[in-house]
Scaffold this active site. Sequence first.
Site, mmCIF file in Angstrom:
data_model
loop_
_atom_site.group_PDB
_atom_site.id
_atom_site.type_symbol
_atom_site.label_atom_id
_atom_site.label_comp_id
_atom_site.label_asym_id
_atom_site.label_seq_id
_atom_site.Cartn_x
_atom_site.Cartn_y
_atom_site.Cartn_z
ATOM 1 N N LEU A 72 0.806 -1.222 0.000
ATOM 2 C CA LEU A 72 0.000 0.000 0.000
ATOM 3 C C LEU A 72 0.840 1.274 0.000
ATOM 4 C CD1 LEU A 72 -2.992 -0.878 2.351
ATOM 5 C CD2 LEU A 72 -2.854 -1.012 -0.138
ATOM 6 N N CYS A 133 -6.335 -6.289 2.222
ATOM 7 C CA CYS A 133 -4.957 -6.257 1.743
ATOM 8 C C CYS A 133 -4.115 -7.229 2.564
ATOM 9 C CB CYS A 133 -4.364 -4.862 1.852
ATOM 10 S SG CYS A 133 -2.667 -4.815 1.241
ATOM 11 N N THR A 196 -6.180 -10.455 -3.193
ATOM 12 C CA THR A 196 -5.203 -11.522 -3.440
ATOM 13 C C THR A 196 -5.185 -12.558 -2.306
ATOM 14 O OG1 THR A 196 -3.481 -10.148 -2.471
ATOM 15 C CG2 THR A 196 -3.730 -10.053 -4.858
HETATM 16 C C1 LIG Z 1 0.676 -5.265 -7.898
HETATM 17 C C2 LIG Z 1 -0.667 -5.287 -7.260
HETATM 18 C C3 LIG Z 1 -1.072 -4.252 -6.432
HETATM 19 C C4 LIG Z 1 -2.324 -4.270 -5.844
HETATM 20 N N1 LIG Z 1 -2.709 -3.218 -5.050
HETATM 21 C C5 LIG Z 1 -3.965 -3.192 -4.517
HETATM 22 C C6 LIG Z 1 -4.426 -2.085 -3.780
HETATM 23 O O1 LIG Z 1 -3.725 -1.098 -3.589
HETATM 24 N N2 LIG Z 1 -5.685 -2.133 -3.274
HETATM 25 C C7 LIG Z 1 -6.516 -3.197 -3.479
HETATM 26 O O2 LIG Z 1 -7.654 -3.179 -3.041
HETATM 27 N N3 LIG Z 1 -6.108 -4.272 -4.202
HETATM 28 C C8 LIG Z 1 -4.851 -4.283 -4.719
HETATM 29 N N4 LIG Z 1 -4.454 -5.361 -5.462
HETATM 30 C C9 LIG Z 1 -5.392 -6.485 -5.686
HETATM 31 C C10 LIG Z 1 -6.139 -6.314 -6.997
HETATM 32 O O3 LIG Z 1 -6.905 -5.163 -6.981
HETATM 33 C C11 LIG Z 1 -7.031 -7.537 -7.276
HETATM 34 O O4 LIG Z 1 -7.986 -7.662 -6.233
HETATM 35 C C12 LIG Z 1 -6.246 -8.837 -7.348
HETATM 36 O O5 LIG Z 1 -5.018 -8.621 -7.993
HETATM 37 C C13 LIG Z 1 -7.001 -9.962 -8.077
HETATM 38 O O6 LIG Z 1 -7.284 -9.619 -9.395
HETATM 39 P P1 LIG Z 1 -6.359 -10.083 -10.654
HETATM 40 O O7 LIG Z 1 -6.163 -11.548 -10.526
HETATM 41 O O8 LIG Z 1 -7.132 -9.667 -11.855
HETATM 42 O O9 LIG Z 1 -5.064 -9.347 -10.507
HETATM 43 C C14 LIG Z 1 -3.199 -5.354 -6.069
HETATM 44 C C15 LIG Z 1 -2.790 -6.393 -6.895
HETATM 45 C C16 LIG Z 1 -1.549 -6.387 -7.502
HETATM 46 C C17 LIG Z 1 -1.161 -7.524 -8.379
#
Ligand SMILES: Cc1cc2nc3c(=O)[nH]c(=O)nc-3n(C[C@H](O)[C@H](O)[C@H](O)COP(=O)(O)O)c2cc1C
Lengths: 306, 306, 258, 258
Positions: A72, A133, A196
């Site tokens: 974050l 998170c 995640t």
């Molecule tokens: C590099 C990275 C940074 C992320 N930063 C945040 C964040 O700041 N806030 C948040 O709610 N989710 C964050 N996530 C989670 C994503 O928003 C998402 O929920 C998660 O990656 C699953 O989706 P995807 O498989 O399409 O990546 C982050 C994910 C990645 C990979």
Amino acid sequence: MARMAVDVAGIRLKNPVMNASGTFNIREADGLIDIKRLGAYIPKSITLHERTGNPVPRICETSSGMLNSIGLENKGVAAFIDQELPFLARAGVPVIVSIAGETIDEFAETVAKLGEAKHAQKTVKAVEINVSCPNIDRGGVQFGSQPEMAALVTAEIKLVSSFPIIVKLTPNTGVFVEAAVAVEEAGADAISLINTIFGMSIDIMTRKPKIGRGYGGLSGPAVKPIAVKMVYDVSRAVNIPVIGIGGIMNAGDAIEFLLAGATAVQVGTANFVDPGIMMKIISGISDHLEKTGCEDVREIIGKVEL
Amino acid sequence: MARMAVDVAGIRLKNPVMNASGTFNIREADGLIDIKRLGAYIPKSITLHERTGNPVPRICETSSGMLNSIGLENKGVAAFIDQELPFLARAGVPVIVSIAGETIDEFAETVAKLGEAKHAQKTVKAVEINVSCPNIDRGGVQFGSQPEMAALVTAEIKLVSSFPIIVKLTPNTGVFVEAAVAVEEAGADAISLINTIFGMSIDIMTRKPKIGRGYGGLSGPAVKPIAVKMVYDVSRAVNIPVIGIGGIMNAGDAIEFLLAGATAVQVGTANFVDPGIMMKIISGISDHLEKTGCEDVREIIGKVEL
Amino acid sequence: MLNKTAEIISNLVVASGVYKMTLSSRELAHDSQPGQFLHIRVNPGNDPLLRRPISVHAVEDEDKISLLYGTIGRGTRLLSKKKSGEEIDVLGPLGHGFDLSEKPDRAVLVAGGMGAAPLFFVAQRLKGLVKESKLLIGAKTKEGLLSVSDFKEIGCDVWQTTEDGSAGRRGYITDLFEQALLDQTIGGSIRVYACGPKEMMARTATIAGIYNVPCEVSLEEKMACGLGACLSCVVDTIDGLKRVCKEGPVFRSDEIKW
Amino acid sequence: MLNKTAEIISNLVVASGVYKMTLSSRELAHDSQPGQFLHIRVNPGNDPLLRRPISVHAVEDEDKISLLYGTIGRGTRLLSKKKSGEEIDVLGPLGHGFDLSEKPDRAVLVAGGMGAAPLFFVAQRLKGLVKESKLLIGAKTKEGLLSVSDFKEIGCDVWQTTEDGSAGRRGYITDLFEQALLDQTIGGSIRVYACGPKEMMARTATIAGIYNVPCEVSLEEKMACGLGACLSCVVDTIDGLKRVCKEGPVFRSDEIKW
Ligand SMILES: Cc1cc2nc3c(=O)[nH]c(=O)nc-3n(C[C@H](O)[C@H](O)[C@H](O)COP(=O)(O)O)c2cc1C
Ligand SMILES: Cc1cc2nc3c(=O)[nH]c(=O)nc-3n(C[C@H](O)[C@H](O)[C@H](O)COP(=O)(O)OP(=O)(O)OC[C@H]3O[C@@H](n4cnc5c(N)ncnc54)[C@H](O)[C@@H]3O)c2cc1C
Ligand SMILES: Cc1cc2nc3c(=O)[nH]c(=O)nc-3n(C[C@H](O)[C@H](O)[C@H](O)COP(=O)(O)OP(=O)(O)OC[C@H]3O[C@@H](n4cnc5c(N)ncnc54)[C@H](O)[C@@H]3O)c2cc1C
Ligand SMILES: Cc1cc2nc3c(=O)[nH]c(=O)nc-3n(C[C@H](O)[C@H](O)[C@H](O)COP(=O)(O)O)c2cc1C
Ligand code: FES
Ligand code: FES
């Protein structure tokens, strides 16, 4: 052309596709996508105070996925209001602001500050509460994996803010359906999931974790089946809209989430592989509706046939 | 040659590599592997009565993984004792019998029946309690995701049996560490994890789930980072050996689990891709020890450097 | 547009485990600056999932550029299997390259291992515009000294070290770097352009600091987006965290908190 | 050994979306029985992860076999991209094939779509040993009628149907099957060998039952191991669940609970 608009948390989106927080920055998107075509834009989560995040390496690749522990990193809500909001106000896309925090007070205070900001009421269409998170020591997952805590955060934020509230849930718990029901009862206007999943990778030669912090959060196509199942379960348990997230790489994946019960979707990791992917997903959904004789995207929401 | 033997649940294994239950059948392995080289062999989970399992399709492929919902098809403990045990008694490999059930009584009765069988005391070195199957309606995951239930099953089985008990935990809960601690206190001799993770895939053209039952359990390399993290967490919380499972495709992956804290590993889905893989993993671990100057595989267990 | 497909003209092994890939793209040849990189999708499936960052090594002519890369792991191995005629999907040119707006009298290029890759492009651009280009190149063994003949061909004075003494002086290139600055008999301004492992860059920065010569270093960090969006690739600087993919990969050496 | 690598001799498109791949392997050519299949790893990475089952289509000579496959999804599309000279990793021959121990006077082969693939191997083996081989082949359109000239070349009498009437009779091949049994003027024993979509196999089984002719059908089911270990691929029979990969893919039609 099939109708693509959906309503989420009281906002009308021109289509169900937005980015997932932390994975796309419209300031860096110039020439890569047409921002105005997005259903909504969600900046990276902000906190009350500036955070410098976790040590590098902050990412590592896994089979069909990746771990991240950005932690974050952000400049805090005040800097966001000063430096980002004016830019976002002119961007021509509905903005959903993602908020994170370590305590309930911090969450509430951040949202309250945002609410008092000059451009906010006009620009910010909703707030997404990141109680999921995995990359911070306090708050984050701890909140999201306890239904009562998730409900408490939601209720407190509702007290101090007039923004529609989307609660972003964690997959790192067996009680995500309970958490969804609890935040709905506490007044959430929509639910998004999944954030995640805790994961770890070790370099066998150095014996060190491949992520500086030791572990991180897994995202990408590897997690898609897990996310689809959770979206299916949650959308059947609540009456508010669900936003599906997790491993969406193309229009077919997005449609899978819609069929499972999501009213909209967020695209995360795929943006790293193809920064133009969200445009292709929007067109792809539209083409699929056309091809299958649907006039409105809402015709397919939740229409998986068991 | 580095020493490869490890002790798990009071059994000495000649090396830390065994198959995961339900993914390898030594009756069908002729000419594919040398069974005698395996650390141990675990047949597919058996239940008190015969089960016919779930409707087809029972599997589908996902990104770097697969879903399955076999549903514990098996002929029941009596048939196992009659038809399998005599064969296993001559197979020349330590046998760990995996047991599943829908109620505590059923678990206990199955283990008790096994204990009374003629060849059992000599052939069966331990029992693995599958309180984590996601593919049955009762028992399974429901037990494994509640620490008290998991402990209760363990304690009841301990009462009726003299076999060392390995409890196989589910990843479908946020309280897996609590579950591990609870089963240790209840007398478990070792813990194995992970079983599969709930997942769903939908065919967007037919709108039907790709698995007959609607959903299934995710396995394969996609889940490896999740499994490594769980093994890391659990091995630090308990004093009994932990067996690492989840997405192991090669020797490097197995070593990752050992470094994370596993005393032994089980190989599942990889057997479908390469039925000779367990032999390669055994040699690969041995080569790695040699190359990195280790004389005993136990030197690397839990040696990840944070 | 940053997102393009480029045709592979050739993809040849040039040293043990090192390949040179030439791509046809007028746009890349026109837009690329020394120190910038391409973010390359090595295959269409989901495994490996992420792109791989590789520097632009040279502009071969008005519609060709080349890359020089080592086969480290799965991604670069897949890249090395690509055949001429195939197309690859690249994002770029990305990042902030070396600052060539002020030309020194004497350019000192400090390369460690694969660090030679982007520096050749620097040397190309400085050719004829500086009085002298000196390449200080170090590697573990002789085989690791990359592109030396190419540098010589475009007029660079090449000093070499190897850790095992199999070519040039035995030792580290940073020892030679200090000596190069000490020995300086000719006058004129000096600028240093460096690329190599992090510890070597730190040492280079320290020496440049002592001798008070302007020095830029190209850094590496694990990257997801390559576009400044994900905050994977940060490095700590005197002005706070910066992104290697966006504010870098090239930084002033006195800017970095080593 | 079941696990082998085989060199691809050729891999050519033979109809729209249908490929024929010839593999060099003395062992496969020697061991394969009609109805058996190979379990093929289409690429070395983890995505796609699982093997793909493809029937042996023909034994070309003592060290060559061929496969006939349609490009359905990702796996078969990857397979279609393979070039001659490449090696592929196959498990096989696997499963229980057609029972050719008893030769009928008249063989009736009932093929639907890709079902022609394993039946050609049956026809090859029966050639010269039966008085007549009749191929009843049905598809959606003319383009879906596969290998017809090959079947003719080895002496089969070919009857065709298409759903759109673009070749042969308009309708389903099972209609023709019933007619073939009705029409039977020549005497002698009959055996039926069938492969096609499940509903078509069910219909074929019913008709064979009515006319009381022995009939075998080749079934498909989603498979993980292909070796009888995982219990993915079961089919319900009068003797309980059986594995398509092990007790099948070929079953007596009266054994299956349709
Ligand atoms: C590099 C990275 C940074 C992320 N930063 C945040 C964040 O700041 N806030 C948040 O709610 N989710 C964050 N996530 C989670 C994503 O928003 C998402 O929920 C998660 O990656 C699953 O989706 P995807 O498989 O399409 O990546 C982050 C994910 C990645 C990979
Ligand atoms: C700006 C920049 C420019 C680069 N230019 C070159 C170049 O011109 N020639 C060259 O040979 N190499 C260069 N590299 C390093 C190159 O990116 C890695 O060698 C490559 O990514 C390794 O991928 P792999 O799949 O073979 O290795 P793996 O170890 O399997 O990769 C696993 C993951 O780690 C990442 N990774 C591994 N090593 C590095 C590294 N050194 N830097 C950043 N990420 C890494 C990969 O991108 C991938 O995400 C550069 C790196 C950066 C950041
Ligand atoms: C015993 C047997 C023999 C076969 N012989 C042939 C043949 O000779 N020629 C031919 O063209 N096809 C044959 N098939 C079907 C062939 O296996 C599928 O077309 C192929 O697996 C599709 O893979 P894909 O990746 O292209 O499709 P995808 O749809 O992307 O595959 C996804 C998953 O579903 C499985 N799958 C998809 N369709 C089938 C199917 N029909 N049967 C079993 N699994 C399937 C795949 O193996 C994979 O695991 C046979 C199937 C079986 C069971
Ligand atoms: C087809 C299939 C069948 C399985 N059957 C069982 C079972 O009977 N009992 C059990 O405890 N686990 C069963 N499992 C789970 C595996 O033993 C293992 O825990 C899981 O697959 C994760 O390991 P992997 O990623 O290496 O496959 C099964 C898994 C698969 C894929
Ligand atoms: S790689 Fe995403 S910000 Fe640098
Ligand atoms: S595919 Fe595993 S038993 Fe048939």
